[in-house]
Scaffold this motif. Structure first.
Motif, PDB file in Angstrom:
ATOM      1  N   ALA A  42       0.805  -1.227   0.000  1.00  0.00           N
ATOM      2  CA  ALA A  42       0.000   0.000   0.000  1.00  0.00           C
ATOM      3  C   ALA A  42       0.836   1.275   0.000  1.00  0.00           C
ATOM      4  O   ALA A  42       0.286   2.365   0.026  1.00  0.00           O
ATOM      5  N   LEU A  43       2.161   1.154  -0.060  1.00  0.00           N
ATOM      6  CA  LEU A  43       2.997   2.348  -0.071  1.00  0.00           C
ATOM      7  C   LEU A  43       3.396   2.712  -1.495  1.00  0.00           C
ATOM      8  O   LEU A  43       2.966   3.727  -2.032  1.00  0.00           O
ATOM      9  N   ASP A  44       4.246   1.894  -2.118  1.00  0.00           N
ATOM     10  CA  ASP A  44       4.644   2.145  -3.508  1.00  0.00           C
ATOM     11  C   ASP A  44       3.660   1.461  -4.457  1.00  0.00           C
ATOM     12  O   ASP A  44       4.020   0.592  -5.243  1.00  0.00           O
ATOM     13  N   LYS A 102       9.160  -0.292  -2.101  1.00  0.00           N
ATOM     14  CA  LYS A 102       9.961  -1.155  -2.970  1.00  0.00           C
ATOM     15  C   LYS A 102      11.368  -1.314  -2.422  1.00  0.00           C
ATOM     16  O   LYS A 102      11.961  -2.388  -2.503  1.00  0.00           O
ATOM     17  N   ALA A 103      11.924  -0.258  -1.838  1.00  0.00           N
ATOM     18  CA  ALA A 103      13.272  -0.346  -1.269  1.00  0.00           C
ATOM     19  C   ALA A 103      13.317  -1.361  -0.135  1.00  0.00           C
ATOM     20  O   ALA A 103      14.265  -2.149  -0.018  1.00  0.00           O
ATOM     21  N   GLU A 104      12.286  -1.371   0.697  1.00  0.00           N
ATOM     22  CA  GLU A 104      12.238  -2.327   1.808  1.00  0.00           C
ATOM     23  C   GLU A 104      11.999  -3.744   1.308  1.00  0.00           C
ATOM     24  O   GLU A 104      12.503  -4.707   1.888  1.00  0.00           O
ATOM     25  N   LEU A 153       9.613   2.218 -12.909  1.00  0.00           N
ATOM     26  CA  LEU A 153      10.204   3.333 -12.163  1.00  0.00           C
ATOM     27  C   LEU A 153      10.258   3.038 -10.664  1.00  0.00           C
ATOM     28  O   LEU A 153      11.266   3.312 -10.008  1.00  0.00           O
ATOM     29  N   LEU A 154       9.187   2.473 -10.129  1.00  0.00           N
ATOM     30  CA  LEU A 154       9.185   2.135  -8.705  1.00  0.00           C
ATOM     31  C   LEU A 154      10.179   1.022  -8.401  1.00  0.00           C
ATOM     32  O   LEU A 154      10.866   1.044  -7.380  1.00  0.00           O
ATOM     33  N   ARG A 155      10.271   0.068  -9.296  1.00  0.00           N
ATOM     34  CA  ARG A 155      11.213  -1.034  -9.116  1.00  0.00           C
ATOM     35  C   ARG A 155      12.654  -0.519  -9.134  1.00  0.00           C
ATOM     36  O   ARG A 155      13.460  -0.858  -8.254  1.00  0.00           O
ATOM     37  N   ASN A 163      18.836   1.165  -2.467  1.00  0.00           N
ATOM     38  CA  ASN A 163      19.717   0.221  -1.764  1.00  0.00           C
ATOM     39  C   ASN A 163      21.121   0.174  -2.358  1.00  0.00           C
ATOM     40  O   ASN A 163      21.916  -0.702  -2.006  1.00  0.00           O
ATOM     41  N   GLY A 164      21.418   1.120  -3.271  1.00  0.00           N
ATOM     42  CA  GLY A 164      22.751   1.190  -3.863  1.00  0.00           C
ATOM     43  C   GLY A 164      23.059   0.029  -4.784  1.00  0.00           C
ATOM     44  O   GLY A 164      24.218  -0.381  -4.911  1.00  0.00           O
ATOM     45  N   MET A 165      22.012  -0.492  -5.450  1.00  0.00           N
ATOM     46  CA  MET A 165      22.181  -1.669  -6.296  1.00  0.00           C
ATOM     47  C   MET A 165      21.608  -1.414  -7.682  1.00  0.00           C
ATOM     48  O   MET A 165      20.740  -0.566  -7.868  1.00  0.00           O
ATOM     49  N   ASP A 166      22.102  -2.175  -8.644  1.00  0.00           N
ATOM     50  CA  ASP A 166      21.531  -2.172  -9.978  1.00  0.00           C
ATOM     51  C   ASP A 166      20.514  -3.301 -10.086  1.00  0.00           C
ATOM     52  O   ASP A 166      20.746  -4.404  -9.585  1.00  0.00           O
ATOM     53  N   ASP A 167      19.409  -3.020 -10.745  1.00  0.00           N
ATOM     54  CA  ASP A 167      18.404  -4.047 -10.996  1.00  0.00           C
ATOM     55  C   ASP A 167      18.991  -5.066 -11.971  1.00  0.00           C
ATOM     56  O   ASP A 167      19.519  -4.694 -13.016  1.00  0.00           O
ATOM     57  N   PRO A 168      18.894  -6.368 -11.679  1.00  0.00           N
ATOM     58  CA  PRO A 168      19.534  -7.378 -12.531  1.00  0.00           C
ATOM     59  C   PRO A 168      18.804  -7.683 -13.840  1.00  0.00           C
ATOM     60  O   PRO A 168      19.331  -8.437 -14.660  1.00  0.00           O
TER      61      PRO A 168
END
Length: 236
Positions: free
Chosen positions: A128-130, A174-176, A211-213, A220-225
């Motif tokens: 319910a957040l993102d 999404k970050a969490e 965009l949210l993903r 989190n300082g990461m690239d989406d794979p």
């Protein structure tokens, strides 16, 4: 929860894959349910098969429902998928990517299968957040559906158990959710979240879901794979 059966709604996306891993970590015997409902992003159905296999589900069913017969959504019609929206724009109104009554339809199938399996736990990956203003991703909706489910089935009316609708991501951004992935070791390279992917499976990088993903990974300082056609725009 060792040995108890659970039906998990598995779209093949980031959220539902995380929920599958959570249910597995809690010791449930997994029964995954995926829908080919006429969505333009059918590549997620292909993703769900590999995800289910990797997580060792007891059974994976793909249900065919043609919601394109009704339309009413950019995901089940030829209407354009919104691109490049800001967080503020996503939080205003119900977008055209909302599929009318989709989660109600999906949960009803899950409820029917759960009753056949003698299972009293259903997992769904809504939050319910993102979320993009979808009315069926709210806590109030899930609470109401759980009440309905416990009035609607033979197993619950006869007192054999009480059905629970689990939404472990409901209060997470999404970050969490990505942080949960780090703890659970989920392989997100298998997932597909894009509303408008290319024919070869590349995510568009501009729809609300992309965009949210991407924001979740970048926070989190990461690239989406996964592969993107265009990932220049990232939400702040």
């Amino acid at each position: 929860m060792s040995g108890q059966k659970a039906v998990v709604l598995l779209s093949g996306g980031l959220d539902s894959t995380t929920v599958l891993a959570i249910a597995k970590a809690q010791g449930f015997e997994l029964y995954a349910l995926t829908f080919r409902y006429g969505q333009r992003h059918e590549i997620e159905v292909q993703a769900s098969r590999e995800i289910a296999r990797q997580h060792g589900v007891a059974q994976h069913i793909v249900v065919d429902i043609d919601l394109r017969l009704f339309g009413g959504s950019a995901l089940t019609s030829d209407a354009a998928v919104p691109k490049g929206r800001s967080v503020e724009e996503m939080g205003t109104g119900i977008p055209i990517t909302y599929v009318p009554a989709r989660n109600t339809i999906f949960l009803s199938f899950a409820l029917a299968w759960a009753e056949v399996l003698n299972a009293f736990d259903i997992f769904i990956g809504v939050n319910a957040l993102d979320y993009s203003g979808y009315p069926d991703c709210r806590p109030q909706y899930l609470e109401a559906y759980e009440q309905l489910a416990n009035l609607a089935t033979k197993a619950t009316v006869e007192g054999h158990g009480r059905l629970r609708v689990h939404a472990p991501l409901i209060d997470l951004s999404k970050a969490e959710i990505v942080q949960r992935w780090l703890a659970l070791g989920v392989d997100y390279s298998l997932t597909s979240s894009c509303y408008d992917p290319s024919r070869t499976g590349e995510a568009c990088g501009a729809c609300d879901s992309c965009l949210l993903r991407m924001k979740g990974f970048r926070t989190n300082g990461m690239d989406d794979p996964i592969r993107y056609k265009n990932s220049d725009r990232v939400l702040a």
